[in-house]
Design a protein around this motif. Structure first.
Motif, PDB file in Angstrom:
ATOM      1  N   GLU A 137     -46.062 -12.430   2.306  1.00 59.57           N
ATOM      2  CA  GLU A 137     -46.577 -11.430   3.566  1.00 59.57           C
ATOM      3  C   GLU A 137     -47.781 -10.441   3.089  1.00 59.57           C
ATOM      4  N   ARG A 138     -47.734 -10.235   1.925  1.00 58.21           N
ATOM      5  CA  ARG A 138     -48.746  -9.224   1.551  1.00 58.21           C
ATOM      6  C   ARG A 138     -49.907 -10.170   1.109  1.00 58.21           C
ATOM      7  N   GLU A 139     -49.787 -11.293   0.571  1.00 57.71           N
ATOM      8  CA  GLU A 139     -50.721 -12.198   0.335  1.00 57.71           C
ATOM      9  C   GLU A 139     -51.363 -12.471   1.593  1.00 57.71           C
ATOM     10  N   ALA A 140     -50.751 -12.971   2.620  1.00 52.72           N
ATOM     11  CA  ALA A 140     -51.106 -13.155   4.123  1.00 52.72           C
ATOM     12  C   ALA A 140     -51.926 -12.148   4.691  1.00 52.72           C
ATOM     13  N   GLU A 141     -51.580 -10.957   4.504  1.00 49.08           N
ATOM     14  CA  GLU A 141     -52.410 -10.016   4.889  1.00 49.08           C
ATOM     15  C   GLU A 141     -53.612  -9.507   4.062  1.00 49.08           C
ATOM     16  N   GLY A 142     -53.793 -10.374   2.930  1.00 48.97           N
ATOM     17  CA  GLY A 142     -54.839  -9.954   2.089  1.00 48.97           C
ATOM     18  C   GLY A 142     -54.564  -8.530   1.172  1.00 48.97           C
ATOM     19  N   LYS A 143     -53.367  -8.281   0.914  1.00 52.49           N
ATOM     20  CA  LYS A 143     -52.906  -7.016   0.446  1.00 52.49           C
ATOM     21  C   LYS A 143     -52.761  -7.447  -1.033  1.00 52.49           C
ATOM     22  N   LYS A 144     -53.750  -7.589  -2.017  1.00 50.02           N
ATOM     23  CA  LYS A 144     -53.314  -7.875  -3.238  1.00 50.02           C
ATOM     24  C   LYS A 144     -53.588  -6.675  -3.986  1.00 50.02           C
ATOM     25  N   ASP A 145     -52.646  -5.644  -3.758  1.00 54.38           N
ATOM     26  CA  ASP A 145     -52.879  -4.403  -4.414  1.00 54.38           C
ATOM     27  C   ASP A 145     -51.540  -4.207  -5.526  1.00 54.38           C
ATOM     28  N   TYR A 146     -51.601  -5.457  -6.363  1.00 54.97           N
ATOM     29  CA  TYR A 146     -50.264  -5.508  -7.168  1.00 54.97           C
ATOM     30  C   TYR A 146     -50.909  -6.566  -8.133  1.00 54.97           C
ATOM     31  N   VAL A 147     -50.094  -6.526  -9.674  1.00 51.08           N
ATOM     32  CA  VAL A 147     -50.387  -7.213 -10.371  1.00 51.08           C
ATOM     33  C   VAL A 147     -49.336  -8.143 -10.816  1.00 51.08           C
ATOM     34  N   LEU A 148     -49.370  -9.517 -10.856  1.00 48.89           N
ATOM     35  CA  LEU A 148     -48.407 -10.313 -11.151  1.00 48.89           C
ATOM     36  C   LEU A 148     -48.303 -10.729 -12.673  1.00 48.89           C
ATOM     37  N   LEU A 149     -47.257 -10.684 -13.311  1.00 50.81           N
ATOM     38  CA  LEU A 149     -47.045 -10.951 -14.770  1.00 50.81           C
ATOM     39  C   LEU A 149     -45.861 -11.923 -14.761  1.00 50.81           C
ATOM     40  N   ASP A 150     -46.530 -13.229 -15.276  1.00 49.19           N
ATOM     41  CA  ASP A 150     -45.520 -14.366 -15.420  1.00 49.19           C
ATOM     42  C   ASP A 150     -45.019 -14.405 -17.020  1.00 49.19           C
ATOM     43  N   VAL A 151     -43.728 -14.241 -17.119  1.00 45.83           N
ATOM     44  CA  VAL A 151     -43.101 -14.406 -18.482  1.00 45.83           C
ATOM     45  C   VAL A 151     -42.494 -15.473 -18.971  1.00 45.83           C
ATOM     46  N   ARG A 152     -42.895 -16.773 -18.192  1.00 49.67           N
ATOM     47  CA  ARG A 152     -42.194 -18.064 -18.645  1.00 49.67           C
ATOM     48  C   ARG A 152     -43.223 -18.386 -19.866  1.00 49.67           C
ATOM     49  N   GLU A 153     -42.457 -19.448 -20.489  1.00 47.72           N
ATOM     50  CA  GLU A 153     -43.158 -20.220 -21.473  1.00 47.72           C
ATOM     51  C   GLU A 153     -44.202 -21.030 -20.788  1.00 47.72           C
ATOM     52  N   ASP A 154     -45.322 -21.349 -21.798  1.00 40.29           N
ATOM     53  CA  ASP A 154     -46.582 -22.179 -21.625  1.00 40.29           C
ATOM     54  C   ASP A 154     -46.144 -23.355 -20.543  1.00 40.29           C
ATOM     55  N   TYR A 155     -45.354 -24.260 -21.226  1.00 37.80           N
ATOM     56  CA  TYR A 155     -44.847 -25.587 -20.354  1.00 37.80           C
ATOM     57  C   TYR A 155     -44.519 -25.291 -19.070  1.00 37.80           C
ATOM     58  N   GLU A 156     -43.708 -24.328 -18.807  1.00 41.68           N
ATOM     59  CA  GLU A 156     -43.218 -23.731 -17.448  1.00 41.68           C
ATOM     60  C   GLU A 156     -44.349 -23.452 -16.383  1.00 41.68           C
ATOM     61  N   ARG A 157     -45.555 -22.619 -17.162  1.00 37.76           N
ATOM     62  CA  ARG A 157     -46.528 -22.330 -16.220  1.00 37.76           C
ATOM     63  C   ARG A 157     -47.303 -23.428 -15.825  1.00 37.76           C
ATOM     64  N   SER A 158     -47.474 -24.320 -16.843  1.00 42.18           N
ATOM     65  CA  SER A 158     -48.295 -25.482 -16.588  1.00 42.18           C
ATOM     66  C   SER A 158     -47.752 -26.479 -15.538  1.00 42.18           C
ATOM     67  N   GLU A 159     -46.329 -26.417 -15.272  1.00 41.76           N
ATOM     68  CA  GLU A 159     -45.709 -27.139 -14.117  1.00 41.76           C
ATOM     69  C   GLU A 159     -46.079 -26.333 -12.675  1.00 41.76           C
ATOM     70  N   PHE A 160     -45.879 -24.986 -12.873  1.00 42.29           N
ATOM     71  CA  PHE A 160     -46.165 -24.578 -11.331  1.00 42.29           C
ATOM     72  C   PHE A 160     -46.413 -22.865 -11.668  1.00 42.29           C
TER      73      PHE A 160
END
Length: 98
Positions: free
Chosen positions: A10-33
């Motif tokens: 919902e925040r993304e749809a409203e254009g509210k990108k007022d946060y920072v995402l942090l992905d703590v998965r392994e490289d291979y997981e990130r490359s999949e999705f």
């Protein structure tokens, strides 16, 4: 308090990108999705606190595959002084299902 998939979408749809995402998965997981953000695998997190320091007071939403590693990462970040850390409930499994 955990962040929900619905809340983030919902925040993304409203254009509210007022946060920072942090992905703590392994490289291979990130490359999949991934949904973007900073990528620091959980095993490297403690060595990356300096890299993440500019976001110490930002809303930091941590995600992984299911929410377990990101919950551990959130705990480490809070102990290191990050003031507004939230875990993405259900992780990428829930994101792709929803």
């Amino acid at each position: 308090m955990d962040a929900t998939i619905q809340e983030i979408k919902e925040r993304e749809a409203e254009g509210k990108k007022d946060y920072v995402l942090l992905d703590v998965r392994e490289d291979y997981e990130r490359s999949e999705f991934n949904i973007g953000g900073i990528h620091v695998p959980l095993g490297e997190l403690m060595g990356a606190f300096e890299k993440l320091a500019p976001h110490k007071d930002d809303e930091l939403i941590v995600y992984c595959r299911s929410g377990k590693r990101s919950a551990m990462a959130g705990q480490l970040l809070r102990q290191a002084g990050f003031s507004n850390v939230r875990n993405l409930e259900g992780g990428m499994i829930a994101w792709q299902a929803g």
